[in-house]
Structures are given as C-alpha cells and as structure tokens.
Design an enzyme around this catalytic site. Structure first.
Site, short mmCIF file in Angstrom:
data_model
loop_
_atom_site.label_atom_id
_atom_site.label_comp_id
_atom_site.label_asym_id
_atom_site.label_seq_id
_atom_site.Cartn_x
_atom_site.Cartn_y
_atom_site.Cartn_z
CG ASP A 109 -2.25 0.65 0.95
OD1 ASP A 109 -2.26 1.72 0.31
OD2 ASP A 109 -3.29 0.10 1.38
CG ASP A 215 -4.68 6.08 0.50
OD1 ASP A 215 -5.70 5.39 0.67
OD2 ASP A 215 -4.50 7.17 1.07
CD GLU A 272 -8.85 4.84 -1.75
OE1 GLU A 272 -9.77 4.49 -0.99
OE2 GLU A 272 -7.81 5.41 -1.34
CG HIS A 347 -8.91 -0.67 4.07
ND1 HIS A 347 -8.80 -0.89 2.71
CD2 HIS A 347 -8.54 0.62 4.26
CE1 HIS A 347 -8.38 0.20 2.12
NE2 HIS A 347 -8.21 1.14 3.04
CG ASP A 348 -11.35 2.71 3.49
OD1 ASP A 348 -10.95 2.73 4.67
OD2 ASP A 348 -10.71 3.22 2.55
#
Length: 601
Positions: A109, A215, A272, A347-348
């Site tokens: 990440d 991200d 993302e 995870h979100d």
C-alpha cells in the site's frame, strides 16, 4: 499465463495481472503472532498456506510502514521503516520469500497523497516559511472576513470532518489536509516531492515488492488557484471541493511518471480513485496504452446506499441501480482498453452479506456464495478481502458508539451530537448506519478458529478491536476442506477464472433481463463460447421467465458452478424457479468441432 501481445479474439490486451486474483489483508486484524492483541507480519507468514489454498495470486497489505496510527497507518511517518507492532523489514523480506515460494506476489500500500504530521519532512516544513521543506507541503496565507476575523484559504471540507485547512500559529499560515489534520497533503507540484516518491517505489520494488495499491492517487494534483467550492450544503461552512483535486490538471503527467517505473519492473498497480464517476476520465488513468495504472477502484457501487446527507444517512437502492453501474463499467472498460478492479469489500467498507443482502443465519453461506459468483466472474481482476472468503458479516447490532474505533466514524458522531444533541431518533439512525457502513465493520479480527478470541490472539485482554461473537460457528478452521463452505466455493470461483481464462478474463460481458428487480444475470462470451451467470439477490423464490438470449444456454449447456445442488430445469412454460440467494453458472461451447457442449477452453 498470457503475455502482453498474445493474440486474442478480443479487444482486451493480455497481461499477467488481468488473469490474477488479489487478497487484501488488514494487518492489525489478520493474525497476532506475539500476543499483544495486534496482528503482525509473522502472523501473516504463518497463514500463507491458507492463502495458497484459497487460490489467490497477489497479496495486498494495507499500510505496514511506520505511523502514529491516527488513521490506522494511512498516516506514514517513515517510508523506509516498518511500524514496530507489525514487525521488521526482515519480516517483510521473509513474507516476500514465503509468497514467492508459493507462487504468489506481494502488493504494498503506497500512501503518497499525504504523510503523517510526524514525518521528518513535515516537521521541517512547519519550522519556518523559508525552510527547505516548506514547499513539500501546501501552505497558504489566511483570509480575513469583513470583521477582520481570520479564515482558512478556502471552504474545502476534509473527509473526516471540518475544514481541510489547519492553522499553524508559528508561521501564521494554513496547511492543506484532505483527511485528518495529522495527515498534511504533499505538494506534488514540487519535483523534489515526486522524486522522493519515485525513490520510495524503487526501494521497495528492489526488495521484491511486485506492485502497489496507491491510496487516493487521483488527489495528488490540485487546482493551483484553490478556489472556493460551490455551496451544496447551506447548513455547513465547509464544502467538498473534489472537483478541484480529484483528477486535477497534472494528474496524468504524474501517473505517467509513476508508470515508467512500474513498467521497468513489470509491476502491478491499482489506484484508489474516489469521486470519479465518468468512465472516460477513469479510462485515461487505466488505458492499456496510457502508461499509467493497470487498474483502479471506482466507488459507484460503494456509494450506492449513501443517503442525501452523506455516507451515514440511509438510502435504499434498486437492483436497476446496481445493474446500471456494473454494466456501465464493464462495457466501457472492455471496449476502451481499460481494466476493472472488482471488489465489494475492503478495509473501508461494510461486509457484503450484511450490506447487500437480507440473508438471515439460514441463508448466510448461500448469500456469500452468490455474491462470490456475481463478483468473481465479471470482466476484471477480483479482490477478496480477509474474512469475505468465510462469510464474515458486519458488527453485531448490540454495538454502541463505545465499541467503534475508526476516526471517520467517531468524528461524524461528534458532529451529529454537537449539531443535534437532543435528537435521539437521528442518533439511533446514525448508529444503525455505522453498523452497516462504518469502516470498523471490515476491521474486526479475522476469525480463524472457535477458540478464544477466534484464534486471532492469545492476548489476555483480547484484540485491539472486538472480535465478532459469532466466531464459534463462522471461522476458517471449520471451512477449509469443507466442500459446502463459503471458503471452498471461493476457491471454485477463482479456479474457474483460470480454467476458462479466455472466457472469464478476456471475454465480453452482456447484461441479461435488465428489467428484473430480483435477479442479476449476465453473459460472458468468447469465440462461440458463452456462460450464463445468475445471482438471486433476494431471500425469496423467483419464478424467472427466461429471456430468449438465455434459453439455449440453460437447455443445452452444462453447469460449471452452483450454490444449490440439482438446479431445477427450464419448465415447459419457459420459467425457472430460482431459490433464495441462488447462483449458478451455465456454460455452452458452440464452436464447430468442439466435441459437444462443455468443451474445454
């Protein structure tokens, strides 16, 4: 695996990462090896055979780099060190080695839109206006209203609430933070910042990392005039200014710089990209010949149940909404050289079974299998989030605000209480929305066994966040090797993509029975071969009137996959009785000389 340039009867270019599947790990919640209540890298290493058994190819870890953990690692204070509770760089080397020995690869990440305010760059930046690192972040002078009261440079709202600008008294300027105040945005206009990011990427690629999940990568380029955002919420001083920093003026220039490094290493990349709903704009970032990203996460499905007051207000979507979104992205990417990142959990996000179905205990496994079928056989690379493969669900209905840990959730709760202190109805609605959509739903510990704390930890006081109380019945140990389990069904879905890769990876997509409010049905088509994929999103029997473009497949094809045994045939009146949360895949090989139906690809 196919190699780039391999001839295909498809507009889709072949690539190894298109044929792969990805498993996402949230390190704090995967497995604790040392009894401190927090998951770690040695814990992940101990379960690599589990991941191999599932059949995934790439393993993506949410941030493991050094961090104060204001936003669970998405606030990095050192890009070259590991967050101590997770382990060491040697542990990362061992992880990469263990993955490679099992034919899998590691995806890191990469959080480079912003850093932690504890990063040495930012500590230097805020020392003085003439510090050499001042221009590594976005600093602006205050504005003053008619009464001489100091105001932020513009009205942009941070994603975690309040203004996106934080005042620094020492230097009498504001810095931009699109998320928490402890997450200052980097200034990508500064070539030294971009060079530092490039060095970070090379450092980890040289250690054996096979690519990056990037991200909020579409936010790195901002409109340098920093205008006020249009007022869309008259009740709030702060407005989302996403039109000025999502896909900003230099985004593709920056992504192409990253792409040159990725191509040099034949590395995987997934960006993302929130707040981007135009496939054409999206396609610029992921077009095969653009030299930017391999694929990216779009958020339209994730936003489908957001109400008029935002994420934590209720909204009931229709099946037609879901069909429109899926088909929009499937069709555009297939015909325009892009590629989809397929996901329903991460995870979100809340857990899929809880969020997208009404399945009770009796249908939970069936619904989990149905969603695996629906997602995993579309055009794109599927992402499986830890626990999704065993049917984990959202936090219990008994959770009050005291159980939640997530900064977004807690900040929103504080705003609601401050603005509406006596509105208990709103408080209850908000809590219920947290139990559906809070990021904590996906962050409860992985459920390994029916032992204490689900086998996640031996810590006397338990894990950092509560384990779901249903782990006695829902755990990995009870599912691996069980032919009727959600886990084993996921292995079949992922295996099917590999066994029939031309059809399910490179074939086209066609929506079937668009107006049906209960069933999501689509075709995958490749050179005379076709597969019908059906998913019943409801808990009722649906008497499906089979449309003309599906009848031949159902009558003449063979079952490749089903979550009920002995599926009922087409009845004389042209209908099929589809059971609650049923899914199935029917294959027809219509090629001349294929040796009958069911011929292998």
């Amino acid at each position: 695996m196919a190699t780039p340039g391999e001839p295909l009867s498809s507009p889709v270019n072949a690539a190894w990462w298109k044929e792969a599947s990805v498993y996402q790990i949230y390190p704090a919640s995967f497995k604790d090896s040392n009894g401190d209540g927090i998951g770690d890298i040695p814990g992940i290493i101990s379960e690599l055979d589990y991941l191999k058994a599932l059949g995934v190819d790439l393993v993506w870890l949410s941030p493991i780099l050094q961090s104060p953990q204001v936003d669970m690692g998405y606030d990095v204070s050192d890009y070259y060190q590991i967050h101590p509770p997770y382990g060491t760089i040697k542990d990362v080397d061992d992880l990469i080695k263990g993955l490679h020995e099992r034919g899998m690869r590691y995806v890191m990440d990469l959080v480079v839109n912003h850093t932690s305010d504890q990063h040495k760059w930012f500590k230097e930046s805020r020392c003085s206006r003439d510090n050499e690192f001042r221009d590594w972040y976005i600093w602006k002078k205050p504005k003053y209203d008619a009464n001489g009261v100091r105001q932020p440079p513009n009205n942009w709202r941070a994603y975690f609430g309040g203004s996106a600008w934080q005042y620094d008294e020492k230097t009498d300027e504001y810095y931009l933070h699109l998320f928490a105040p402890e997450q200052p945005d980097l200034n990508w206009e500064n070539p030294k910042v971009r060079s530092a990011v490039h060095s970070i990427m090379r450092f980890w690629l040289n250690r054996g990392v096979s690519g990056f999940r990037m991200d909020v990568i579409n936010m790195v380029s901002k409109d340098q005039s920093f205008p006020d955002a249009p007022v869309t919420d008259a009740n709030s001083q702060w407005q989302h200014g996403s039109m000025y920093y999502c896909c900003g003026p230099r985004l593709h220039e920056y992504l192409q710089e990253l792409g040159k490094i990725l191509q040099e290493y034949d590395a995987f990349s997934v960006g993302e990209m929130p707040n981007v709903y135009d496939p054409t704009e999206f396609g610029k970032a992921v077009g095969f010949d653009r030299g930017e990203l391999a694929m990216a996460f779009q958020f339209e499905i994730m936003d489908i149940d957001h109400g008029p007051e935002g994420k934590f207000s209720p909204h009931k979507y229709r099946m037609s909404d879901l069909k429109h979104i899926v088909s929009k992205w499937q069709d555009f990417m297939y015909h325009n050289g892009g590629w989809n990142a397929l996901y329903l959990e991460n995870h979100d996000q809340g857990r899929t079974i809880s969020r997208f179905t009404s399945a009770g205990p009796e249908h939970r496994a069936t619904a989990g299998k149905m969603l695996a079928t629906f997602l995993g056989l579309q055009t794109g690379t599927p992402f499986v989030y830890q626990g999704q493969e065993i049917g984990q669900v959202n936090v219990p209905e008994t959770w009050g605000i005291g159980k939640f840990k997530d900064i977004e959730t807690l900040n929103h709760w504080d705003e609601v209480i401050a603005a509406h202190p006596n509105n208990t109805t709103l408080h209850n609605v908000t809590l219920q929305e947290f139990r559906v959509k809070s990021r904590d739903n996906g962050r409860t510990p992985m459920q390994w066994t029916n032992g204490k704390f689900a086998g996640f930890t031996t810590a006397p006081n338990g894990p950092w966040i509560d384990v779901h109380h249903d782990y006695g019945d829902w755990n990995a140990a009870s599912q691996v090797g069980n032919p009727d389990s959600v886990f084993q069904y996921w292995t079949k879905v992922l295996g099917l993509r590999k066994a029939h890769k031309h059809l399910f990876v490179y074939g086209s997509y066609k929506l079937v029975d668009e107006m049906n409010d209960d069933l999501f049905t689509y075709l995958r088509i490749y050179e005379g071969q076709s597969a019908l994929v059906l998913a019943n999103f409801t808990g009722k029997v649906v008497n499906w009137v089979v449309p003309a473009d599906a009848i031949s497949i159902l009558e003449n094809g063979i079952i490749l996959l089903e979550n009920y045994s002995r599926r009922r045939p087409v009845l004389p009146d042209g209908t099929v009785a589809v059971k609650p949360f049923e899914s199935f895949v029917v294959f027809l090989d219509g090629r001349a000389g294929a040796g009958g139906y069911g011929g292998k690809l």
